[in-house]
Design an enzyme around this catalytic site. Structure first.
Site: not given
Ligand code: NDP
Length: 447
Positions: A124, A164
């Protein structure tokens, strides 16, 4: 060293890394049985070797913003384990990023990748740079500076990064472009690339779709139909939005979404038109979820600064934002209203107390390393397509994704089924993931 001694030792050596210790503790406490059944693991000090990353790169990333000011961020890559394949794992750009978070994510990734049945190790990376509020040119300059430092450590058979939080198609494109310029080769190296330059169909959708496929496998063990079920989602990024797309396709109701500023609750469930609006709002305009309520004032309520769990009536929860976003109180609130399943799109979104509540209530509870493995699985398929210089159809990739999620479910069942038939997916996923990596490490000697 005994398994529990390793946790105490790591706690002493890394006292300022709570997320890393939390992830290690969850895995180690759930694999004690197979560990004790294999005394050679202790003789070779396997657990300690498996918990500590192979290596960590950390570096300064200097870039110039639109006002001509020089800005400095930290950059990292944690190469956790390549016991079963090249290092593989996403890159996170978010102001909260630190080594504890990246070490926990790389550790989790190692077990997740092992579960996928594909040959991928765990890694990561990331930076405390936040793309939020930055112009495209600023994001590009940052990505180029980040890769200028990292490019020597990655490669198609060495370490393959992906997206991510804060890293989507735009960021991967800029990073891959710079990598290609420096390495002078076109061999993939990143996954989640654009379709035109080696990206796989279904990769953007894969984590969300895969989580829903895993949920369907869990529901089937109890003969429950997804149709008409009320599903609470957190987040509104890549994982959350494609989870919602698949749920609507299957006739479920999506009753919440959120971002880091607050949550919306939609009592009657999102319509297809409203979901299209959210996809456009987030992907094209990079807007905030509260704008949904400006557009559809009668359909939803906005709760500033709050997570959705207390405010929403649901049958199923699919946390898809970030780590530790469901605490013990949130879990009790969800259980009190009769939630039947929690399937984690995010990595480690439930605190240890919340996990304990879900397991004690014997609901269908899938930890992220099983439920969200669809993303990295299709990344693995992207690597395979790049090696063959071929691209597969969306149907073919989707079919393989479904099969991989079903295989992960089978492995969880094999290692996690208890005498009364209850499937402990935490134990199942951790044990299945661990055994494969452990056997590979034993066979390869002390490295
Ligand atoms: P994105 O950046 O596309 O979206 C993240 C979302 O979560 C946004 O809506 C963001 O809001 C919100 N968010 C981020 N940090 C916080 C926080 N501290 N408190 C509240 N809301 C928060 O990321 P992904 O959708 O790719 O990832 C989401 C999760 O899924 C993560 O845990 C990631 O590790 C996991 N994941 C992702 C994969 C992938 O293929 N993308 C694969 C496997 C797991 P804002 O816009 O306000 O920041």
């Amino acid at each position: 060293m005994k398994a529990v001694e390793v946790i105490d030792d790591l706690r002493r050596r890394f006292p300022h890394e709570p997320e890393y210790i939390q992830a290690v503790e969850e895995v180690i406490t759930s694999i004690e049985e197979p560990y004790n059944a294999n005394p050679e693991f202790e003789r070779y000090n396997l657990i300690e070797r498996l918990c500590i990353p192979d290596r960590i790169f950390s570096f300064r990333v200097s870039w110039v913003d639109d006002q001509g000011r020089v800005r400095n961020n930290m950059g990292y890559r944690v190469q956790h384990s390549n016991a079963i394949g090249p290092y593989k794992g996403g890159v996170r750009f978010h102001s909260s990023v630190n080594l504890s978070i990246l070490k926990f994510l790389a550790f989790e990734q190692t077990f997740k990748n092992s579960l996928t049945t594909l040959a991928m190790g765990g890694a990561k990376g990331g930076s405390d740079f936040s793309p939020r509020g930055k112009s495209d040119m600023e994001v590009m300059r940052f990505c180029q500076a980040f890769i200028t430092e990292l490019w020597r450590q990655i490669g198609p058979d060495t370490d393959v990064p992906a997206g991510d939080i804060g890293v989507g198609g735009r960021e991967v494109g800029y990073m891959y472009g710079m990598y290609k310029k420096l390495a002078r080769e076109f061999t993939g190296t990143f996954t989640g690339k654009g379709r035109e330059f080696g990206g796989s169909l279904i990769r953007p959708e894969a984590t969300g779709f895969g989580n829903v496929y895993f949920l369907l496998n869990m529901l089937a063990t109890r003969g429950i139909d997804i149709k008409g079920k009320r599903v609470a989602i957190s987040g509104s990024g890549n994982v959350a939005t494609y989870t919602a797309v698949k749920l609507l396709e299957l006739g479920a109701k999506v009753v919440s979404m959120s971002d880091s500023d607050g949550s919306i609750v939609i009592p009657d469930g999102l319509t297809h038109e409203q979901l299209e609006y959210i996809l456009e709002l987030k992907n094209i305009y990079r807007g905030r979820i509260r704008e949904f309520v400006d557009n559809y004032p009668d359909a939803a309520t906005y709760y500033p600064g709050e997570r959705p769990w207390y405010h929403v009536k649901c049958d199923i929860a699919m946390p898809s934002a970030t780590q530790n976003e469901i605490d013990g109180d949130d879990a009790r609130a969800l259980l009190a209203q009769g939630v039947i399943a929690v399937s984690e799109g995010a990595n480690m979104p439930s605190t240890p107390e919340a996990v304990k509540e879900f397991l004690a209530a014997r609901i269908l509870y899938a930890p992220g390393k099983a439920a969200n493995a669809g993303g990295v699985s299709v990344s693995g398929l992207e690597m395979a397509q790049n090696s063959q210089k071929m691209s597969w159809t969306a149907e073919e990739v989707d079919q393989r994704l479904k099969q991989i999620m079903a295989d992960i479910h089978t492995q969880c069942e094999l290692y996690g089924k208890e005498s009364d038939g209850f499937i402990n997916y935490v134990k199942g996923a951790n044990t299945a993931g661990f055994m494969k990596v452990a056997r590979a490490m034993m066979a390869q000697g002390i490295l």
